[in-house]
Motif scaffolding. Sequence first.
Motif, PDB file in Angstrom:
ATOM      1  N   ARG A 165      39.961  37.924  33.307  1.00 53.59           N
ATOM      2  CA  ARG A 165      39.315  36.909  34.134  1.00 53.59           C
ATOM      3  C   ARG A 165      39.602  37.103  35.623  1.00 53.59           C
ATOM      4  NH1 ARG A 165      39.317  30.876  31.448  1.00 53.59           N
ATOM      5  NH2 ARG A 165      37.796  31.309  29.806  1.00 53.59           N
ATOM      6  N   SER A 166      40.681  37.832  35.938  1.00 51.66           N
ATOM      7  CA  SER A 166      41.022  38.036  37.347  1.00 51.66           C
ATOM      8  C   SER A 166      40.118  39.066  38.022  1.00 51.66           C
ATOM      9  CB  SER A 166      42.485  38.481  37.474  1.00 51.66           C
ATOM     10  OG  SER A 166      42.658  39.808  36.993  1.00 51.66           O
ATOM     11  N   ILE A 167      39.367  39.836  37.221  1.00 51.96           N
ATOM     12  CA  ILE A 167      38.449  40.832  37.784  1.00 51.96           C
ATOM     13  C   ILE A 167      37.147  40.130  38.161  1.00 51.96           C
ATOM     14  CG2 ILE A 167      37.321  43.039  37.415  1.00 51.96           C
ATOM     15  CD1 ILE A 167      40.401  43.093  37.337  1.00 51.96           C
ATOM     16  N   ARG A 168      36.732  40.315  39.391  1.00 52.79           N
ATOM     17  CA  ARG A 168      35.538  39.620  39.870  1.00 52.79           C
ATOM     18  C   ARG A 168      34.298  40.022  39.073  1.00 52.79           C
ATOM     19  NH1 ARG A 168      38.340  41.094  44.565  1.00 52.79           N
ATOM     20  NH2 ARG A 168      39.065  39.305  45.798  1.00 52.79           N
ATOM     21  N   LYS A 169      33.453  39.039  38.785  1.00 52.21           N
ATOM     22  CA  LYS A 169      32.238  39.295  38.012  1.00 52.21           C
ATOM     23  C   LYS A 169      31.300  40.261  38.719  1.00 52.21           C
ATOM     24  CE  LYS A 169      32.152  34.943  35.425  1.00 52.21           C
ATOM     25  NZ  LYS A 169      31.373  33.708  35.114  1.00 52.21           N
ATOM     26  N   GLY A 170      31.409  40.318  40.044  1.00 47.93           N
ATOM     27  CA  GLY A 170      30.538  41.226  40.794  1.00 47.93           C
ATOM     28  C   GLY A 170      30.713  42.673  40.403  1.00 47.93           C
ATOM     29  N   GLN A 171      31.909  43.034  39.931  1.00 44.60           N
ATOM     30  CA  GLN A 171      32.140  44.423  39.523  1.00 44.60           C
ATOM     31  C   GLN A 171      31.389  44.730  38.232  1.00 44.60           C
ATOM     32  OE1 GLN A 171      35.962  46.185  40.012  1.00 44.60           O
ATOM     33  NE2 GLN A 171      36.755  44.472  41.220  1.00 44.60           N
ATOM     34  N   THR A 172      31.392  43.778  37.309  1.00 37.86           N
ATOM     35  CA  THR A 172      30.606  43.965  36.082  1.00 37.86           C
ATOM     36  C   THR A 172      29.123  44.027  36.413  1.00 37.86           C
ATOM     37  OG1 THR A 172      32.269  42.788  34.769  1.00 37.86           O
ATOM     38  CG2 THR A 172      30.064  42.995  33.825  1.00 37.86           C
ATOM     39  N   GLU A 173      28.685  43.158  37.295  1.00 41.86           N
ATOM     40  CA  GLU A 173      27.274  43.141  37.686  1.00 41.86           C
ATOM     41  C   GLU A 173      26.874  44.446  38.354  1.00 41.86           C
ATOM     42  OE1 GLU A 173      27.164  39.711  40.119  1.00 41.86           O
ATOM     43  OE2 GLU A 173      27.193  38.285  38.441  1.00 41.86           O
TER      44      GLU A 173
ATOM     45  N   ALA B  83      24.028  47.037  37.114  1.00 45.07           N
ATOM     46  CA  ALA B  83      22.979  47.495  38.023  1.00 45.07           C
ATOM     47  C   ALA B  83      22.859  49.017  38.023  1.00 45.07           C
ATOM     48  CB  ALA B  83      23.264  46.996  39.438  1.00 45.07           C
ATOM     49  N   LEU B  84      23.969  49.702  37.694  1.00 45.35           N
ATOM     50  CA  LEU B  84      23.953  51.166  37.632  1.00 45.35           C
ATOM     51  C   LEU B  84      23.459  51.678  36.278  1.00 45.35           C
ATOM     52  CD1 LEU B  84      27.344  51.944  39.440  1.00 45.35           C
ATOM     53  CD2 LEU B  84      25.031  52.337  40.314  1.00 45.35           C
ATOM     54  N   GLY B  85      23.109  50.774  35.388  1.00 45.45           N
ATOM     55  CA  GLY B  85      22.560  51.172  34.094  1.00 45.45           C
ATOM     56  C   GLY B  85      23.547  51.135  32.953  1.00 45.45           C
ATOM     57  N   MET B  86      24.739  50.625  33.196  1.00 45.69           N
ATOM     58  CA  MET B  86      25.722  50.514  32.113  1.00 45.69           C
ATOM     59  C   MET B  86      25.377  49.338  31.213  1.00 45.69           C
ATOM     60  SD  MET B  86      29.442  51.061  33.944  1.00 45.69           S
ATOM     61  CE  MET B  86      29.945  52.650  34.616  1.00 45.69           C
ATOM     62  N   SER B  87      25.799  49.443  29.956  1.00 51.73           N
ATOM     63  CA  SER B  87      25.715  48.291  29.071  1.00 51.73           C
ATOM     64  C   SER B  87      26.916  47.386  29.361  1.00 51.73           C
ATOM     65  CB  SER B  87      25.745  48.732  27.607  1.00 51.73           C
ATOM     66  OG  SER B  87      27.006  49.315  27.291  1.00 51.73           O
ATOM     67  N   GLU B  88      26.899  46.169  28.806  1.00 56.34           N
ATOM     68  CA  GLU B  88      28.032  45.266  29.011  1.00 56.34           C
ATOM     69  C   GLU B  88      29.320  45.870  28.458  1.00 56.34           C
ATOM     70  OE1 GLU B  88      27.508  41.314  27.666  1.00 56.34           O
ATOM     71  OE2 GLU B  88      25.750  40.908  28.906  1.00 56.34           O
TER      72      GLU B  88
END
Length: 219
Positions: A113-121, A125-130
């Motif tokens: 939870r400490s990792i910002r959601k923007g990094q996942t987003e 955006a680069l084409g990775m799956s969740e």
Amino acid sequence: MTFDWSIIWQSMGALWHGALITIGLTVLTMVVAVPCGIVVALLRESRLKPVAAAATAYVELMRNVPIILLVYWAFYVLPILTGIGFSPFMTGLVALVLNNAAYNSETFRSGIRSIRKGQTEAGLALGMSEGQAFRQIVLPQAWRRVLPILATTWVTLFKDTSLVSVIAVGDLAHTALQIRSQSFRVIEMLTAMAAIYWLLGYPQAKVVDWIHRKYGVTE
């Protein structure tokens, strides 16, 4: 009152054998409890409410039940429920894993939870799956953040293994207490047990301090 410190040297082989069992129990518990903790953390974050609720109930139960009670439960109740007889060592391992997996799950959940959601987003955006974004972006960073806490958990676990002595696991505590009851040298054996725990635990504590300095996150 007289002391007979020679009993320590006479029993040193048995004491160090017990110490090896203590170390082995600590290592095996963490090897199993760390991946189990990750799984439980992910289940708690599940979008399926029954799954998240079950994982939460498990964590809250394990965190609020004394470990020694869990050890007794695993020794007396688990074989009745499963119909399988466990050795004292395996019983102690199961109890410690159940307890530590719950704590590790909260550690990993906090790290994730400490990792910002923007990094996942950004990964999406680069084409990775969740799943790819989680494995390649979130989990490596979370692992670095939780490493100091896991190291502290290791030291705590090393001391908590002494609780399995109540079900006759041949660890350091049980071995020392057995020698004490057979020789009636209470002060000598308790002193020896404390000294060995300190000799083994102090270097681990120093390693934990180093990990905190190197990997601790200050933001």
